[in-house]
Design a protein around this motif. Structure first.
Motif, short mmCIF file in Angstrom:
data_model
loop_
_atom_site.label_atom_id
_atom_site.label_comp_id
_atom_site.label_asym_id
_atom_site.label_seq_id
_atom_site.Cartn_x
_atom_site.Cartn_y
_atom_site.Cartn_z
N HIS A 56 47.84 33.80 36.89
CA HIS A 56 47.17 33.16 38.02
C HIS A 56 45.93 33.96 38.42
O HIS A 56 45.95 34.70 39.40
N GLN A 70 32.95 38.96 40.03
CA GLN A 70 32.42 38.16 38.93
C GLN A 70 31.43 39.01 38.14
O GLN A 70 30.55 39.65 38.72
N GLU A 130 43.28 33.16 39.83
CA GLU A 130 42.68 32.81 41.12
C GLU A 130 43.26 33.65 42.26
O GLU A 130 42.68 33.72 43.34
N LEU A 131 44.38 34.31 42.00
CA LEU A 131 44.99 35.16 43.02
C LEU A 131 44.43 36.58 43.01
O LEU A 131 44.75 37.36 43.90
N HIS A 132 43.63 36.91 42.03
CA HIS A 132 43.07 38.25 41.93
C HIS A 132 41.80 38.33 42.78
O HIS A 132 40.69 38.24 42.29
N VAL A 133 42.00 38.51 44.06
CA VAL A 133 40.88 38.40 45.00
C VAL A 133 39.95 39.60 44.92
O VAL A 133 38.81 39.52 45.37
#
Length: 49
Positions: A7, A16, A9-12
């Protein structure tokens, strides 16, 4: 669950990155360093003669 690799998207905390710019910048810096070394070696060899 925040460290689950399935997941992303959970690695806040991940920023980038543009891999092409990173590689191009690395090559550019390496080229400049080698160019400075070559110019310094040429100047030293001309002065020593």
């Amino acid at each position: 669950m925040s460290n689950d690799p399935r997941h992303p998207e959970l690695h806040v905390y991940e920023e980038q990155r543009n891999d092409f710019i990173d590689v191009a910048l690395g090559f550019g810096v390496f080229f400049v360093v080698l160019l400075v070394i070559a110019v310094a070696a040429t100047v030293i060899s001309l002065v020593v003669k």
